[in-house]
Design a protein around this motif. Structure first.
Motif, short mmCIF file in Angstrom:
data_model
loop_
_atom_site.label_atom_id
_atom_site.label_comp_id
_atom_site.label_asym_id
_atom_site.label_seq_id
_atom_site.Cartn_x
_atom_site.Cartn_y
_atom_site.Cartn_z
N ALA A 157 0.84 -1.20 0.00
CA ALA A 157 0.00 0.00 0.00
C ALA A 157 0.87 1.25 0.00
O ALA A 157 1.99 1.25 0.51
N ASN A 158 0.34 2.31 -0.60
CA ASN A 158 1.02 3.60 -0.67
C ASN A 158 0.27 4.62 0.18
O ASN A 158 -0.91 4.86 -0.04
N ILE A 159 0.96 5.20 1.15
CA ILE A 159 0.39 6.25 1.97
C ILE A 159 1.39 7.40 2.02
O ILE A 159 2.55 7.20 2.38
N GLY A 160 0.98 8.58 1.62
CA GLY A 160 1.91 9.70 1.56
C GLY A 160 3.04 9.40 0.59
O GLY A 160 2.81 9.01 -0.55
N ASP A 161 4.27 9.52 1.05
CA ASP A 161 5.43 9.24 0.21
C ASP A 161 5.91 7.80 0.35
O ASP A 161 6.85 7.39 -0.34
N ASP A 162 5.30 7.03 1.24
CA ASP A 162 5.80 5.70 1.57
C ASP A 162 4.98 4.57 0.94
O ASP A 162 3.75 4.65 0.86
N GLY A 166 1.74 -5.02 2.92
CA GLY A 166 0.48 -5.24 3.59
C GLY A 166 -0.44 -4.05 3.49
O GLY A 166 -0.15 -3.06 2.81
N PRO A 167 -1.59 -4.10 4.18
CA PRO A 167 -2.58 -3.00 4.11
C PRO A 167 -2.07 -1.75 4.81
O PRO A 167 -1.18 -1.80 5.66
N GLY A 168 -2.64 -0.61 4.46
CA GLY A 168 -2.29 0.64 5.12
C GLY A 168 -2.81 0.65 6.54
O GLY A 168 -3.69 -0.12 6.91
#
Length: 260
Positions: A157-162, A166-168
């Protein structure tokens, strides 16, 4: 003109790939777009898509989806999605066996079995890695997730720049909001599903290598080696990005925006 063929050619690896669409399919598409009652949406459909082989046309909107055979115009299936948004993104798998609509996948085999693959609604969806994975972007939780059809779980998963395996995190919407406020809302994969482009509300487009994303075993800034390049469209004349098309070689990209 009845019975003639429309053709579009696209340069790729020094060859011409010919994509054809007969007049019956074009007439069916025009009818779907013109009549709200055809798809049962209560208004004109907001999303339409042809299957890769051109045999099916799907239209979705207002929590409903309808699938037709392009040759005959017969309705294959019509379903309620029970979604809360009026725009339901959709995409056919490369082998035409599955249609992804919002956060559900519909089998096109007899019975049209429906199966949710995420517990939240999404703003765009596409197939990657030869149809083995589904990529979903959601503004509401500010996440892009890659889901496996085989293991039926979120791989990365992609959140922000990371990018993280696995899931966010459950509080992704709050954390991401504090950090970047750049919601993903437009996706595109190359035909083979090896490269993924993500358009954000910040009007940045990032392109990633899907195989390298799936191989991540720890958090990676910008996806680490999976990150390929970025396009900066933070220009008032462009408007907000709402659609992306990526060619097979990823040497060219079409980005659509509104409000510019």
């Amino acid at each position: 003109m009845f019975g003639c063929t429309y053709a579009l050619t696209m340069e790729h690896d020094n060859r011409n790939t010919l994509v054809t669409m007969n007049v019956q399919a074009l007439v069916l598409l025009a009818t779907v777009l013109a009549l709200s009652t055809v798809c049962g949406c209560g208004r004109e459909p907001r999303k339409v898509a042809f299957s890769p082989d051109g045999k099916y046309l799907a239209a979705a909107g207002n929590g409903k989806v309808t699938i037709w055979r392009t040759e005959s115009g017969d309705v294959v299936a019509r379903r309620d999605l029970w979604s809360r948004v009026h725009e339901d993104p959709l995409a056919f798998s490369p082998d035409d066996s599955v249609l992804a609509v919002n956060n559900q996948i519909l089998s096109l085999k007899p019975g049209l079995r429906a199966e949710p693959f995420l517990d939240h609604e999404v703003d765009d969806v596409c197939f990657a890695n030869g149809g083995q994975h589904i990529v979903a972007a959601s503004q509401s939780v500010e996440l892009t997730e890659i889901w496996s059809k085989t293991s039926k779980r979120i791989i990365v998963a992609n959140i922000g720049d990371d990018w993280i395996p696995g899931p966010g995190p459950a509080g992704a919407w709050f954390t991401a909001g504090l950090l970047v406020r750049a919601e993903p809302h437009a996706l595109a994969c190359t035909q083979a599903g090896k490269l993924l482009a993500i358009g954000y509300s910040s009007n940045l487009v990032n392109v990633f290598d899907v195989t390298k994303l799936l191989a991540l075993n720890s958090k990676a800034k910008f996806g680490g080696e999976a990150f390929q390049f970025q396009i900066d469209l933070r220009n008032p004349q462009v408007g907000r990005i709402f659609g992306i098309a990526l060619d097979e070689s990823a040497k060219s990209m079409i980005v659509c925006g509104w409000g510019g």
